[in-house]
Write a protein that holds these residues in place. Structure first.
Motif, PDB file in Angstrom:
ATOM      1  N   VAL A  99      17.424  -4.432 -15.641  1.00 45.34           N
ATOM      2  CA  VAL A  99      17.023  -3.030 -15.798  1.00 45.34           C
ATOM      3  C   VAL A  99      17.985  -2.103 -15.062  1.00 45.34           C
ATOM      4  CG1 VAL A  99      15.153  -1.376 -15.407  1.00 45.34           C
ATOM      5  CG2 VAL A  99      14.618  -3.725 -16.091  1.00 45.34           C
ATOM      6  N   SER A 100      18.483  -2.545 -13.918  1.00 46.09           N
ATOM      7  CA  SER A 100      19.389  -1.746 -13.083  1.00 46.09           C
ATOM      8  C   SER A 100      18.854  -0.328 -12.909  1.00 46.09           C
ATOM      9  CB  SER A 100      20.789  -1.708 -13.713  1.00 46.09           C
ATOM     10  OG  SER A 100      21.721  -1.114 -12.828  1.00 46.09           O
ATOM     11  N   PRO A 101      17.696  -0.197 -12.242  1.00 44.18           N
ATOM     12  CA  PRO A 101      17.066   1.116 -12.106  1.00 44.18           C
ATOM     13  C   PRO A 101      17.645   1.887 -10.920  1.00 44.18           C
ATOM     14  CG  PRO A 101      15.702  -0.521 -11.065  1.00 44.18           C
ATOM     15  CD  PRO A 101      16.903  -1.254 -11.607  1.00 44.18           C
ATOM     16  N   ARG A 102      17.128   3.071 -10.722  1.00 44.33           N
ATOM     17  CA  ARG A 102      17.504   3.851  -9.546  1.00 44.33           C
ATOM     18  C   ARG A 102      16.745   3.392  -8.317  1.00 44.33           C
ATOM     19  NH1 ARG A 102      17.983   5.396  -5.378  1.00 44.33           N
ATOM     20  NH2 ARG A 102      18.584   7.437  -4.531  1.00 44.33           N
ATOM     21  N   LEU A 103      15.572   2.805  -8.496  1.00 48.99           N
ATOM     22  CA  LEU A 103      14.701   2.487  -7.362  1.00 48.99           C
ATOM     23  C   LEU A 103      13.845   1.279  -7.698  1.00 48.99           C
ATOM     24  CD1 LEU A 103      13.344   3.334  -4.599  1.00 48.99           C
ATOM     25  CD2 LEU A 103      11.797   4.739  -5.977  1.00 48.99           C
ATOM     26  N   VAL A 104      13.574   0.449  -6.679  1.00 46.93           N
ATOM     27  CA  VAL A 104      12.611  -0.653  -6.764  1.00 46.93           C
ATOM     28  C   VAL A 104      11.595  -0.458  -5.649  1.00 46.93           C
ATOM     29  CG1 VAL A 104      12.250  -3.148  -6.619  1.00 46.93           C
ATOM     30  CG2 VAL A 104      14.314  -2.246  -7.730  1.00 46.93           C
ATOM     31  N   VAL A 105      10.302  -0.448  -5.999  1.00 45.53           N
ATOM     32  CA  VAL A 105       9.246  -0.297  -4.996  1.00 45.53           C
ATOM     33  C   VAL A 105       8.323  -1.514  -5.062  1.00 45.53           C
ATOM     34  CG1 VAL A 105       9.297   2.221  -4.953  1.00 45.53           C
ATOM     35  CG2 VAL A 105       7.825   1.082  -6.598  1.00 45.53           C
ATOM     36  N   VAL A 106       7.946  -2.024  -3.897  1.00 45.74           N
ATOM     37  CA  VAL A 106       7.027  -3.159  -3.781  1.00 45.74           C
ATOM     38  C   VAL A 106       5.880  -2.716  -2.885  1.00 45.74           C
ATOM     39  CG1 VAL A 106       6.738  -5.552  -3.075  1.00 45.74           C
ATOM     40  CG2 VAL A 106       8.916  -4.799  -4.047  1.00 45.74           C
ATOM     41  N   THR A 107       4.662  -2.779  -3.427  1.00 46.62           N
ATOM     42  CA  THR A 107       3.513  -2.205  -2.720  1.00 46.62           C
ATOM     43  C   THR A 107       2.679  -3.266  -2.003  1.00 46.62           C
ATOM     44  OG1 THR A 107       2.334  -2.212  -4.833  1.00 46.62           O
ATOM     45  CG2 THR A 107       3.320  -0.144  -4.139  1.00 46.62           C
ATOM     46  N   ARG A 153       3.464  -2.352   3.628  1.00 49.30           N
ATOM     47  CA  ARG A 153       2.537  -3.420   4.015  1.00 49.30           C
ATOM     48  C   ARG A 153       1.336  -3.492   3.075  1.00 49.30           C
ATOM     49  NH1 ARG A 153       0.704  -3.582  10.068  1.00 49.30           N
ATOM     50  NH2 ARG A 153      -0.243  -1.585   9.500  1.00 49.30           N
ATOM     51  N   GLY A 154       0.794  -4.711   2.961  1.00 46.77           N
ATOM     52  CA  GLY A 154      -0.500  -4.935   2.347  1.00 46.77           C
ATOM     53  C   GLY A 154      -1.433  -5.558   3.357  1.00 46.77           C
ATOM     54  N   ASN A 155      -2.663  -5.834   2.953  1.00 51.70           N
ATOM     55  CA  ASN A 155      -3.621  -6.369   3.924  1.00 51.70           C
ATOM     56  C   ASN A 155      -3.187  -7.736   4.455  1.00 51.70           C
ATOM     57  OD1 ASN A 155      -4.269  -7.243   1.209  1.00 51.70           O
ATOM     58  ND2 ASN A 155      -6.103  -8.189   2.037  1.00 51.70           N
ATOM     59  N   HIS A 156      -2.522  -8.558   3.642  1.00 47.09           N
ATOM     60  CA  HIS A 156      -2.053  -9.859   4.135  1.00 47.09           C
ATOM     61  C   HIS A 156      -0.937  -9.692   5.162  1.00 47.09           C
ATOM     62  CE1 HIS A 156      -3.932 -12.956   1.394  1.00 47.09           C
ATOM     63  NE2 HIS A 156      -4.377 -11.812   0.894  1.00 47.09           N
ATOM     64  N   ASP A 157      -0.206  -8.605   5.085  1.00 45.97           N
ATOM     65  CA  ASP A 157       0.889  -8.366   6.026  1.00 45.97           C
ATOM     66  C   ASP A 157       0.405  -7.865   7.379  1.00 45.97           C
ATOM     67  OD1 ASP A 157       2.676  -9.012   3.947  1.00 45.97           O
ATOM     68  OD2 ASP A 157       2.510  -6.967   3.176  1.00 45.97           O
ATOM     69  N   CYS A 158      -0.876  -7.505   7.468  1.00 44.96           N
ATOM     70  CA  CYS A 158      -1.410  -7.073   8.764  1.00 44.96           C
ATOM     71  C   CYS A 158      -2.552  -7.959   9.231  1.00 44.96           C
ATOM     72  CB  CYS A 158      -1.851  -5.606   8.705  1.00 44.96           C
ATOM     73  SG  CYS A 158      -3.261  -5.270   7.633  1.00 44.96           S
ATOM     74  N   PHE A 159      -2.752  -9.117   8.571  1.00 41.91           N
ATOM     75  CA  PHE A 159      -3.716 -10.089   9.080  1.00 41.91           C
ATOM     76  C   PHE A 159      -3.391 -10.439  10.529  1.00 41.91           C
ATOM     77  CE2 PHE A 159      -4.911 -12.282   4.799  1.00 41.91           C
ATOM     78  CZ  PHE A 159      -5.887 -11.328   4.589  1.00 41.91           C
ATOM     79  N   ASN A 160      -4.398 -10.342  11.388  1.00 47.51           N
ATOM     80  CA  ASN A 160      -4.254 -10.816  12.769  1.00 47.51           C
ATOM     81  C   ASN A 160      -3.110 -10.102  13.494  1.00 47.51           C
ATOM     82  OD1 ASN A 160      -4.924 -12.330  15.008  1.00 47.51           O
ATOM     83  ND2 ASN A 160      -3.856 -14.176  14.323  1.00 47.51           N
ATOM     84  N   VAL A 161      -2.941  -8.808  13.229  1.00 49.77           N
ATOM     85  CA  VAL A 161      -1.925  -7.987  13.889  1.00 49.77           C
ATOM     86  C   VAL A 161      -2.651  -6.862  14.614  1.00 49.77           C
ATOM     87  CG1 VAL A 161       0.074  -6.487  13.589  1.00 49.77           C
ATOM     88  CG2 VAL A 161      -0.179  -8.533  12.164  1.00 49.77           C
ATOM     89  N   PHE A 162      -2.587  -6.854  15.924  1.00 51.74           N
ATOM     90  CA  PHE A 162      -3.391  -5.906  16.698  1.00 51.74           C
ATOM     91  C   PHE A 162      -2.972  -4.461  16.452  1.00 51.74           C
ATOM     92  CE2 PHE A 162      -4.227  -3.451  20.594  1.00 51.74           C
ATOM     93  CZ  PHE A 162      -5.617  -3.544  20.614  1.00 51.74           C
ATOM     94  N   ALA A 198       4.701   6.952   0.194  1.00 53.84           N
ATOM     95  CA  ALA A 198       3.975   5.707   0.442  1.00 53.84           C
ATOM     96  C   ALA A 198       3.115   5.851   1.687  1.00 53.84           C
ATOM     97  CB  ALA A 198       4.947   4.543   0.599  1.00 53.84           C
ATOM     98  N   SER A 199       1.849   5.512   1.568  1.00 49.00           N
ATOM     99  CA  SER A 199       0.928   5.546   2.706  1.00 49.00           C
ATOM    100  C   SER A 199       0.511   4.120   3.056  1.00 49.00           C
ATOM    101  CB  SER A 199      -0.309   6.394   2.388  1.00 49.00           C
ATOM    102  OG  SER A 199      -1.005   5.863   1.269  1.00 49.00           O
ATOM    103  N   ASP A 200       0.269   3.886   4.324  1.00 52.36           N
ATOM    104  CA  ASP A 200      -0.128   2.564   4.804  1.00 52.36           C
ATOM    105  C   ASP A 200      -1.638   2.544   4.998  1.00 52.36           C
ATOM    106  OD1 ASP A 200       0.275  -0.096   5.852  1.00 52.36           O
ATOM    107  OD2 ASP A 200      -0.171   0.747   7.814  1.00 52.36           O
ATOM    108  N   GLY A 201      -2.355   1.916   4.056  1.00 51.88           N
ATOM    109  CA  GLY A 201      -3.814   1.865   4.132  1.00 51.88           C
ATOM    110  C   GLY A 201      -4.347   0.741   4.979  1.00 51.88           C
ATOM    111  N   CYS A 202      -3.471  -0.031   5.625  1.00 49.57           N
ATOM    112  CA  CYS A 202      -3.944  -1.138   6.462  1.00 49.57           C
ATOM    113  C   CYS A 202      -4.726  -0.605   7.655  1.00 49.57           C
ATOM    114  CB  CYS A 202      -2.766  -1.965   6.956  1.00 49.57           C
ATOM    115  SG  CYS A 202      -1.881  -2.836   5.642  1.00 49.57           S
TER     116      CYS A 202
END
Length: 746
Positions: A99-107, A153-162, A198-202
């Protein structure tokens, strides 16, 4: 009425009111972080100004196009031998170059963050290193001055993170963005400005699972979001990104409500729910008409290998979902984190029609839809890994008289040779007025490359501003339109109040007003026997009736009589329960405790140091490290405990009372005293209370059982009560034929 009864009744009512008032205080305290107490400013109109002009015409020129890719939920795991990292690497080396886009976002949900048994959550540094190494084998981090690839970040990325500053917050060291709070990216093009917020809902404190499914933004987070959205004002389009869908979030308030802020947003991009199960999450998309934006959840990269390509063509937003062309999905990955993919796999053409736009996804508040009616060419983007052989266009099944012609190019954006954006535009002349009849038409595009790979795209369209209903309620639309915050809180509160009043307080007050409980019980028993005899009489008449109309009437009458019988017998049983102290007062204690005490206390964040690891889960939120976390998960725990206690408070009164109180003496036991029903009740308690209690103990330590008032204690009390009532002293036939039990003590 004796003074003793009066004192008990008044004390019960006062105790109930005091507990409810304190519960209201706890609710307000738990939700205080969501709101800012400072002086509020007047509400501003958050609808973005109209930045679209009528000058551009949708012809066959290849300018005015912005493309980007959205992916989510990678779940890179060191234990799962399918999907995950192998899918992600194919995405990096096949889909993105294609695709060679201008941007790639991973949520979010970049890593899985679980142990081998998938029960305990913990951040695995090996998974984060694998994610970073996969990115480092590309030049994505350097393209466009580091603005080509954005993650969050997603919820798995903040598991057990104070906290954000914890050593376990590997996102800060191994991600592309590094900032856990999200980002604001502004892309300035000659044809418009496009902002990605992008907002961090964790949760501010990342609890170990399972207490980490829902997200929230407190007042501080909303202040940051409001600031970023203010910076985006004046953009041609604003795209908001969050791991959690809006329906699974709790939004606080700083100066303006979320519903006001989001009015300037065109599309809300999210992940988290994957595709659910059974097809109910196949199309998690919804148009929020009140605010004027589309919420588009995308399936996961982990198991389904799906990504989404967006194109903004002269400010008309279109997208297409694509699955990686792998030989098997999910693809086996026996090498786990050692897998290495660099060569692209053959990819079928990706076809995205940008004009006319899909009528199911119109944005009348944000898009210049008049450009469709004034256009002179059908426009479509066709990405292929080998040259295109042909592109066929049909409208309403008829071959379009004008062939599609390639007008695409690779546009150099940055300084590097890789900093190019492909716009493989194909265009075919057309006259939109031929289809300006108010009907829905279908545009079909079939693209075939020289290797024989082919892709068909079908786009419903209308000429005008009328949209076509998506009709996806059964496949995810209903879920996306809900507010689970309101749903769970309302359900828990209403269930709790009804349970407390109808099953405990009102029956106890009524019992206290009875001058002679034994006489009242005898009268109720006689009345119940008469009601049951009347029901049997109606049943006999119904069976012997010759006319279907008469049978239907008698059947309805029998159902009404049966419903009345069940309501009054249950009320009698609840009043009888109020006369049994060893059952009533524990039930009342648990009901009041759910309002004022923690459901359980345990090591909610095991990786934290000292007392920071210990928190208490109340119905209204989680109290940890001297502050409240208004996480919606606590309401689901509370609702489960309320339902469990409610079922027990309905079953135990009829179980402890003699069946002769409700039914005339007969040889066989009533249905609710059979072994089958008693076993089912035990299974309910084991599944609904026992299994969650063990899971809580396994995850948060046995201290959560010792101090698990709403879980461990309730489970133990339920087991004891059922053992005594159902198994140690089961109802025998001799007990059953008694007209009335002996009057229990008050």
């Amino acid at each position: 009425m004796s003074r003793h009864r009066i004192a008990n009744t008044v004390g019960l009512v006062l105790a109930t009111l005091v507990c409810w008032m304190y519960g209201l205080h706890l609710y307000r305290a738990a939700n205080r972080p969501l709101y800012d107490d400072s002086e509020q400013v007047p509400t501003m109109d958050t609808v973005a100004p109209d930045t679209h002009t009528m000058d551009p015409v949708l012809d066959d020129s290849n300018d005015g196009i912005l493309t980007f890719i959205h992916a989510s939920d990678l779940h890179i795991s060191k234990y799962v031998a399918t999907g995950g990292l192998v899918h992600f690497q194919h995405f990096l080396h096949t889909a993105v170059p294609l695709v060679s886009p201008r941007l790639v976002v991973v949520t979010g949900d970049l890593t899985d963050g679980k142990d081998k048994q998938k029960l305990i959550s913990q951040q695995q540094i090996d998974e984060w290193q694998a994610y970073k190494h996969a990115l480092s084998r590309t030049d994505f981090g350097q393209r466009f001055n580091g603005t080509f690839y954005r993650d969050q970040r997603g919820n798995h990325d903040c598991f057990n993170v104070f906290s954000h500053l914890s050593d376990e917050n590997y996102f800060g060291s191994y991600s592309a963005v590094g900032d856990s709070s999200g980002y604001m990216l502004r892309i300035d093009e000659p044809f418009g400005t496009y902002s990605f917020v992008a907002s961090d809902g964790c949760p501010r404190h990342g609890f170990a699972r399972p207490l980490n499914f829902f997200g929230y933004l407190d007042a501080r987070d909303m202040q940051l979001l409001e600031s970023r959205l203010d910076q985006a004002r004046g953009s041609s389009h604003v795209f908001m990104l969050n791991h959690y869908p809006v329906s699974t979030m709790v939004y606080g308030k700083y100066r303006r409500e979320f519903s006001e802020l989001v009015r300037q947003v065109s599309v809300f991009l999210c992940g988290h729910l994957h595709e659910l199960v059974g097809g109910i999450g196949a199309q998690l998309q919804a148009y929020k008409a009140r605010e004027g934006y589309w919420e588009l959840e995308i399936g996961d990269m982990k198991e389904h290998a799906v990504y989404r390509v967006y194109a903004v063509d002269h400010d008309l937003v279109s997208f297409v979902d694509v699955r990686l062309p792998l030989p098997q999905i999910p693809m086996p990955n026996p090498e786990l984190l050692d897998v290495r993919v660099e060569a692209p796999v053959p990819h079928p053409p990706v076809v995205l029609v940008t004009n006319p736009k899909d009528a199911r996804y119109l944005l009348p508040k944000h898009e210049p839809l008049e450009r469709i009616r004034q256009s002179t060419f059908i426009r479509m983007l066709v990405w292929t890994d080998v040259p295109v052989a042909r592109v066929e266009v049909r409208i309403d099944g008829q071959l379009h008289p004008h062939p599609a012609v390639f007008r695409g190019t690779e546009r150099q954006v940055g300084n590097s040779v890789n900093e190019t954006v492909k716009t493989p535009l194909w265009a075919a002349p057309w006259d939109p007025e031929l289809y300006n009849d108010g009907n829905v038409h279908e545009l079909e595009v079939v693209a075939t490359d020289t290797a024989g790979k082919s892709t068909a795209s079908r786009t419903p369209f209308v000429i005008g501003r009328d949209s076509v209903p998506l009709q996806n309620d059964a496949r995810g639309g209903w879920i996306m339109q809900q507010s689970f915050s309101s749903m769970f809180q309302t359900s828990a509160c209403v269930s709790y109040i009804l349970m407390t009043l109808c099953l405990l307080v009102i029956p106890r007050v009524y019992f206290a007003t009875l001058p002679n409980f034994s006489s009242w019980l005898s009268e109720r028993s006689v009345q119940h026997h008469k009601d049951m005899a009347y029901i049997r009489h109606l049943y006999t008449l119904c069976c012997n009736a010759d006319s279907l109309v008469v049978r239907a009437k008698l059947g309805l009458a029998m159902l009404a009589a049966r419903a009345k019988f069940l309501v009054w017998t249950q009320f009698t049983a609840q009043v009888y329960l109020a006369s049994v102290p060893w059952l009533f007062w524990p039930g009342y204690f648990f009901a009041m405790g759910m309002c004022v005490l923690p459901l359980f206390t345990g090591r909610l964040i095991p990786s934290a140091r000292g007392s920071d690891a210990v928190g208490s889960v109340y119905a209204y939120g989680i109290y940890i490290s001297h502050e409240w976390s208004p996480l919606l998960d606590s309401w689901t725990y509370a609702l489960a405990s309320i339902v469990s206690l409610g079922v027990l408070l309905v079953y135990l009164p009829v179980a402890v009372a003699s069946p002769s109180m409700f039914y005339a003496p007969r040889a066989k036991r009533p249905w609710y005293r059979t072994v089958t029903i008693r076993v089912l009740v035990v299974v309910f308690v084991l599944v609904y209370l026992g299994a969650p209690t063990l899971m809580t103990a396994y995850t948060y330590g046995w201290v959560s059982v010792v101090f698990g008032y709403g879980r461990g204690w309730l489970f133990a009390a339920a087991c004891l009560a059922l053992y005594v009532v159902d198994w140690r002293m089961p109802v025998s036939l001799s007990n059953y034929v008694r007209i009335l039990p002996s009057t229990p003590s008050e």
